[in-house]
Design an enzyme around this catalytic site. Structure first.
Site, PDB file in Angstrom:
ATOM      1  N   ASN A 172      31.700 -62.903  41.427  1.00  0.00           N
ATOM      2  CA  ASN A 172      33.043 -63.018  42.189  1.00  0.00           C
ATOM      3  C   ASN A 172      32.314 -62.865  43.713  1.00  0.00           C
ATOM      4  O   ASN A 172      32.245 -61.783  44.154  1.00  0.00           O
ATOM      5  CB  ASN A 172      33.995 -61.915  41.877  1.00  0.00           C
ATOM      6  CG  ASN A 172      35.263 -62.060  42.714  1.00  0.00           C
ATOM      7  OD1 ASN A 172      35.398 -62.900  43.854  1.00  0.00           O
ATOM      8  ND2 ASN A 172      36.362 -61.064  42.498  1.00  0.00           N
ATOM      9  N   ARG A 196      47.660 -69.157  45.888  1.00  0.00           N
ATOM     10  CA  ARG A 196      47.701 -68.352  47.130  1.00  0.00           C
ATOM     11  C   ARG A 196      47.346 -69.426  48.315  1.00  0.00           C
ATOM     12  O   ARG A 196      47.696 -70.639  47.932  1.00  0.00           O
ATOM     13  CB  ARG A 196      46.686 -67.325  46.987  1.00  0.00           C
ATOM     14  CG  ARG A 196      46.971 -66.233  46.065  1.00  0.00           C
ATOM     15  CD  ARG A 196      45.732 -65.253  46.137  1.00  0.00           C
ATOM     16  NE  ARG A 196      45.859 -64.431  47.466  1.00  0.00           N
ATOM     17  CZ  ARG A 196      44.899 -63.608  47.816  1.00  0.00           C
ATOM     18  NH1 ARG A 196      43.495 -63.503  46.953  1.00  0.00           N
ATOM     19  NH2 ARG A 196      44.830 -63.132  49.132  1.00  0.00           N
ATOM     20  N   HIS A 218      37.761 -64.616  39.593  1.00  0.00           N
ATOM     21  CA  HIS A 218      38.582 -64.216  40.761  1.00  0.00           C
ATOM     22  C   HIS A 218      39.648 -63.351  40.187  1.00  0.00           C
ATOM     23  O   HIS A 218      40.400 -63.762  39.143  1.00  0.00           O
ATOM     24  CB  HIS A 218      39.035 -65.339  41.269  1.00  0.00           C
ATOM     25  CG  HIS A 218      38.028 -66.320  42.041  1.00  0.00           C
ATOM     26  ND1 HIS A 218      37.099 -65.747  43.139  1.00  0.00           N
ATOM     27  CD2 HIS A 218      37.423 -67.291  41.662  1.00  0.00           C
ATOM     28  CE1 HIS A 218      36.141 -66.429  43.639  1.00  0.00           C
ATOM     29  NE2 HIS A 218      36.457 -67.680  42.806  1.00  0.00           N
ATOM     30  N   TYR A 267      45.224 -57.057  44.397  1.00  0.00           N
ATOM     31  CA  TYR A 267      44.076 -56.779  43.485  1.00  0.00           C
ATOM     32  C   TYR A 267      44.053 -55.658  42.677  1.00  0.00           C
ATOM     33  O   TYR A 267      43.085 -55.284  41.904  1.00  0.00           O
ATOM     34  CB  TYR A 267      42.997 -56.773  44.617  1.00  0.00           C
ATOM     35  CG  TYR A 267      42.700 -57.961  45.618  1.00  0.00           C
ATOM     36  CD1 TYR A 267      42.117 -59.072  45.025  1.00  0.00           C
ATOM     37  CD2 TYR A 267      42.968 -57.769  46.893  1.00  0.00           C
ATOM     38  CE1 TYR A 267      42.087 -60.189  45.765  1.00  0.00           C
ATOM     39  CE2 TYR A 267      42.916 -58.917  47.742  1.00  0.00           C
ATOM     40  CZ  TYR A 267      42.432 -60.106  47.118  1.00  0.00           C
ATOM     41  OH  TYR A 267      42.238 -61.114  48.258  1.00  0.00           O
ATOM     42  N   GLU A 325      32.147 -67.494  37.121  1.00  0.00           N
ATOM     43  CA  GLU A 325      32.912 -67.231  38.258  1.00  0.00           C
ATOM     44  C   GLU A 325      34.166 -66.703  37.910  1.00  0.00           C
ATOM     45  O   GLU A 325      34.757 -67.069  37.046  1.00  0.00           O
ATOM     46  CB  GLU A 325      33.227 -68.482  38.829  1.00  0.00           C
ATOM     47  CG  GLU A 325      34.095 -68.576  40.315  1.00  0.00           C
ATOM     48  CD  GLU A 325      34.467 -69.917  40.860  1.00  0.00           C
ATOM     49  OE1 GLU A 325      34.672 -70.925  40.117  1.00  0.00           O
ATOM     50  OE2 GLU A 325      34.704 -69.791  42.054  1.00  0.00           O
ATOM     51  N   PRO A 340      31.898 -60.068  49.388  1.00  0.00           N
ATOM     52  CA  PRO A 340      32.372 -59.422  50.558  1.00  0.00           C
ATOM     53  C   PRO A 340      33.841 -58.871  50.466  1.00  0.00           C
ATOM     54  O   PRO A 340      34.670 -59.384  49.654  1.00  0.00           O
ATOM     55  CB  PRO A 340      32.401 -60.326  51.425  1.00  0.00           C
ATOM     56  CG  PRO A 340      31.617 -61.401  51.184  1.00  0.00           C
ATOM     57  CD  PRO A 340      31.170 -61.305  49.580  1.00  0.00           C
ATOM     58  N   ASN A 341      34.019 -57.574  50.634  1.00  0.00           N
ATOM     59  CA  ASN A 341      35.519 -56.827  50.817  1.00  0.00           C
ATOM     60  C   ASN A 341      35.607 -56.251  49.442  1.00  0.00           C
ATOM     61  O   ASN A 341      36.725 -55.523  49.166  1.00  0.00           O
ATOM     62  CB  ASN A 341      36.251 -57.731  51.037  1.00  0.00           C
ATOM     63  CG  ASN A 341      36.127 -58.046  52.676  1.00  0.00           C
ATOM     64  OD1 ASN A 341      35.747 -57.019  53.404  1.00  0.00           O
ATOM     65  ND2 ASN A 341      36.197 -59.243  53.177  1.00  0.00           N
ATOM     66  N   ALA A 370      35.534 -64.225  49.304  1.00  0.00           N
ATOM     67  CA  ALA A 370      35.732 -65.496  50.445  1.00  0.00           C
ATOM     68  C   ALA A 370      34.739 -66.475  50.567  1.00  0.00           C
ATOM     69  O   ALA A 370      34.807 -67.452  50.730  1.00  0.00           O
ATOM     70  CB  ALA A 370      36.402 -64.659  51.590  1.00  0.00           C
ATOM     71  N   ARG A 400      42.906 -50.757  48.986  1.00  0.00           N
ATOM     72  CA  ARG A 400      43.865 -51.682  49.794  1.00  0.00           C
ATOM     73  C   ARG A 400      44.250 -52.718  48.997  1.00  0.00           C
ATOM     74  O   ARG A 400      43.782 -53.206  48.058  1.00  0.00           O
ATOM     75  CB  ARG A 400      42.776 -52.129  51.034  1.00  0.00           C
ATOM     76  CG  ARG A 400      41.993 -51.240  51.801  1.00  0.00           C
ATOM     77  CD  ARG A 400      42.784 -50.644  52.878  1.00  0.00           C
ATOM     78  NE  ARG A 400      43.478 -51.612  53.818  1.00  0.00           N
ATOM     79  CZ  ARG A 400      44.563 -51.344  54.759  1.00  0.00           C
ATOM     80  NH1 ARG A 400      44.858 -50.153  54.701  1.00  0.00           N
ATOM     81  NH2 ARG A 400      45.026 -52.216  55.443  1.00  0.00           N
TER      82      ARG A 400
HETATM   83  O1  CA2 Z   1      40.746 -62.820  43.966  1.00  0.00           O
HETATM   84  C1  CA2 Z   1      39.711 -62.636  44.146  1.00  0.00           C
HETATM   85  O2  CA2 Z   1      38.939 -62.273  43.183  1.00  0.00           O
HETATM   86  C2  CA2 Z   1      38.836 -63.160  45.417  1.00  0.00           C
HETATM   87  O3  CA2 Z   1      37.638 -63.684  45.191  1.00  0.00           O
HETATM   88  C3  CA2 Z   1      39.012 -61.922  46.420  1.00  0.00           C
HETATM   89  C4  CA2 Z   1      38.417 -62.333  47.490  1.00  0.00           C
HETATM   90  C5  CA2 Z   1      39.399 -63.596  48.440  1.00  0.00           C
HETATM   91  O4  CA2 Z   1      38.660 -63.902  49.501  1.00  0.00           O
HETATM   92  C6  CA2 Z   1      39.171 -64.811  47.543  1.00  0.00           C
HETATM   93  O5  CA2 Z   1      39.942 -65.670  47.785  1.00  0.00           O
HETATM   94  C7  CA2 Z   1      39.720 -64.298  46.092  1.00  0.00           C
HETATM   95  C8  CA2 Z   1      38.973 -61.202  48.722  1.00  0.00           C
HETATM   96  C9  CA2 Z   1      38.220 -60.010  48.496  1.00  0.00           C
HETATM   97  C10 CA2 Z   1      38.972 -58.942  49.262  1.00  0.00           C
HETATM   98  O6  CA2 Z   1      38.949 -57.927  48.608  1.00  0.00           O
HETATM   99  C11 CA2 Z   1      39.896 -56.761  48.666  1.00  0.00           C
HETATM  100  C12 CA2 Z   1      39.944 -56.128  47.711  1.00  0.00           C
HETATM  101  C13 CA2 Z   1      40.790 -54.931  47.839  1.00  0.00           C
HETATM  102  C14 CA2 Z   1      41.376 -54.680  49.003  1.00  0.00           C
HETATM  103  C15 CA2 Z   1      41.158 -55.572  50.149  1.00  0.00           C
HETATM  104  C16 CA2 Z   1      40.494 -56.701  49.808  1.00  0.00           C
END
Ligand code: CA2
Length: 150
Positions: free
Chosen positions: A71, A104, A97, A22, A95, A9-10, A74, A17
């Site tokens: 990956n 964090r 991240h 990221y 895995e 997700p995301n 969340a 963003r």
């Molecule tokens: O650091 C990572 O790769 C995470 O898996 C990213 C997840 C977060 O919930 C994990 O705790 C760590 C969030 C992905 C959100 O991705 C975005 C990417 C670009 C802009 C906004 C959100």
């Protein structure tokens, strides 16, 4: 050799963003570069914002791919279903991240997936995906040699 990268997700928002967390690079751009550099690997990419679609992909690829880079976003911190799927498939899963989840918020410190994955790479940005693919590819060569198939 077939290796699949799965983003949850995301992660389709990468490069658009929150670049301070990221990075500024769209994943598609990074993935094309990786494919061109690792031409000995048949590299595929799947992204979904839906837990069920991620489960279906793990079930499908987990029995045919030589390795999976995951990956789960969340869902890493919430999904026992994804952890069960990783445990149920024969393909080795790494895995990844992008951010260092350990510096964090506390809710990002626990991963339901970590124990069922072969290993985890966190905090190294998109480079973590490259390291994971390279490791999986080396792992496949080593097991093929041990089995006498190379
Ligand atoms: O650091 C990572 O790769 C995470 O898996 C990213 C997840 C977060 O919930 C994990 O705790 C760590 C969030 C992905 C959100 O991705 C975005 C990417 C670009 C802009 C906004 C959100």
């Amino acid at each position: 050799m077939k290796i699949l990268i799965i983003n949850g997700p995301n992660l389709n928002l990468l490069g658009r963003r929150e670049p301070e967390i990221y990075g500024a690079r769209p994943f598609d751009d990074f993935f094309r570069e990786l494919q061109a550099q690792l031409h000995h690997v048949s590299l595929e990419y799947f992204q979904s914002n839906h837990e069920g679609a991620l489960l279906d992909k793990l079930h499908e690829a987990g029995f045919e791919a030589d390795g999976i880079v995951l990956n789960a976003g969340a869902l890493t911190h919430t999904s026992i279903a994804l952890a069960d799927a990783v445990a149920a498939i024969p393909a080795p899963v790494v895995e990844v991240h992008i951010s260092n989840v350990h510096n964090r918020e506390p809710f990002r410190h626990h991963s339901y997936l970590a124990a069922t994955c072969e290993g985890s790479i966190v905090g190294l940005g998109l480079e973590g995906y490259r390291l994971a693919v390279e490791w999986l590819s080396r792992r496949v060569h080593i097991s093929r040699k041990l089995e006498g198939n190379e």
